[in-house]
Design an enzyme around this catalytic site. Structure first.
Site, PDB file in Angstrom:
ATOM      1  N   VAL A 100       0.909  -1.154   0.000  1.00 46.21           N
ATOM      2  CA  VAL A 100       0.000   0.000   0.000  1.00 46.21           C
ATOM      3  C   VAL A 100       0.946   1.200   0.000  1.00 46.21           C
ATOM      4  O   VAL A 100       1.549   1.520   1.014  1.00 46.21           O
ATOM      5  CB  VAL A 100      -0.937  -0.006   1.224  1.00 46.21           C
ATOM      6  N   PRO A 101       1.128   1.817  -1.163  1.00 47.27           N
ATOM      7  CA  PRO A 101       2.280   2.696  -1.402  1.00 47.27           C
ATOM      8  C   PRO A 101       2.244   4.078  -0.751  1.00 47.27           C
ATOM      9  O   PRO A 101       2.210   5.112  -1.423  1.00 47.27           O
ATOM     10  CB  PRO A 101       2.300   2.810  -2.930  1.00 47.27           C
ATOM     11  N   CYS A 102       2.320   4.096   0.572  1.00 48.62           N
ATOM     12  CA  CYS A 102       2.359   5.369   1.282  1.00 48.62           C
ATOM     13  C   CYS A 102       3.648   6.132   0.973  1.00 48.62           C
ATOM     14  O   CYS A 102       3.698   7.356   1.140  1.00 48.62           O
ATOM     15  CB  CYS A 102       2.189   5.155   2.782  1.00 48.62           C
ATOM     16  N   HIS A 103       4.670   5.437   0.481  1.00 50.07           N
ATOM     17  CA  HIS A 103       5.913   6.106   0.108  1.00 50.07           C
ATOM     18  C   HIS A 103       5.731   7.029  -1.099  1.00 50.07           C
ATOM     19  O   HIS A 103       6.556   7.897  -1.333  1.00 50.07           O
ATOM     20  CB  HIS A 103       7.019   5.075  -0.180  1.00 50.07           C
TER      21      HIS A 103
END
Length: 157
Positions: free
Chosen positions: A119-122
């Protein structure tokens, strides 16, 4: 809950989940004992993470079951809409969710994402383009964004 620890370019990665899906992926600075056997419930996640790190996978397709509030899950689902190799801002994410005033709540939910990388919070950066906030450390956020960048630096020598 089943667990597995695999080695990735970012460090030893702890995966946790059960038949309902993967609930947590965390990368640690310290070395942990690697798993000899990956539980069946976590095999697909481990395989897809390694495919991601080896430049073959741009999205993930295994069962996920993160624990959080309804609002946090709404934010995490919105994160899944950010394309590989692209970024958005906390303000942009707030707008996408329909409430520009919720920027702090969105940033807080982003920081509580239990499924790092997947889950690409980056992919969420500051409005000024800065690499603000990442639970895994800014060095990992930078690495992930560079890994996903379509423009690769090449050595002249």
């Amino acid at each position: 809950m089943k667990t597995a620890i695999i080695n990735t370019p970012l460090g030893h990665t702890h995966i946790e989940g059960d038949v309902n899906g993967v609930s947590s992926i965390i990368v640690y600075d310290e070395e942990l004992m690697l798993s000899d056997i990956i539980p069946e419930e976590l095999e697909e996640c481990a395989t897809q993470l390694m495919e991601y790190f080896n430049d073959g996978r741009k999205s993930f397709a295994f069962k996920m079951n993160p624990k959080g509030t309804d609002f946090q899950k709404k934010v995490w689902n919105a994160l899944l809409e950010i394309p590989y190799g692209k970024t958005t801002t906390y303000l942009g994410l707030s707008k996408l969710l329909g409430d520009v005033k919720a920027i702090r709540a969105v940033a807080n939910a982003n920081g509580k994402n239990p499924l790092w990388i997947v889950v690409p919070c980056h992919r969420v950066i500051g409005s000024d383009g800065s690499l603000t906030g990442y639970a895994g450390g800014l060095h990992r956020k930078k690495w992930l964004l560079e890994h996903e960048s379509s423009v690769r630096q090449q050595s002249l020598f």
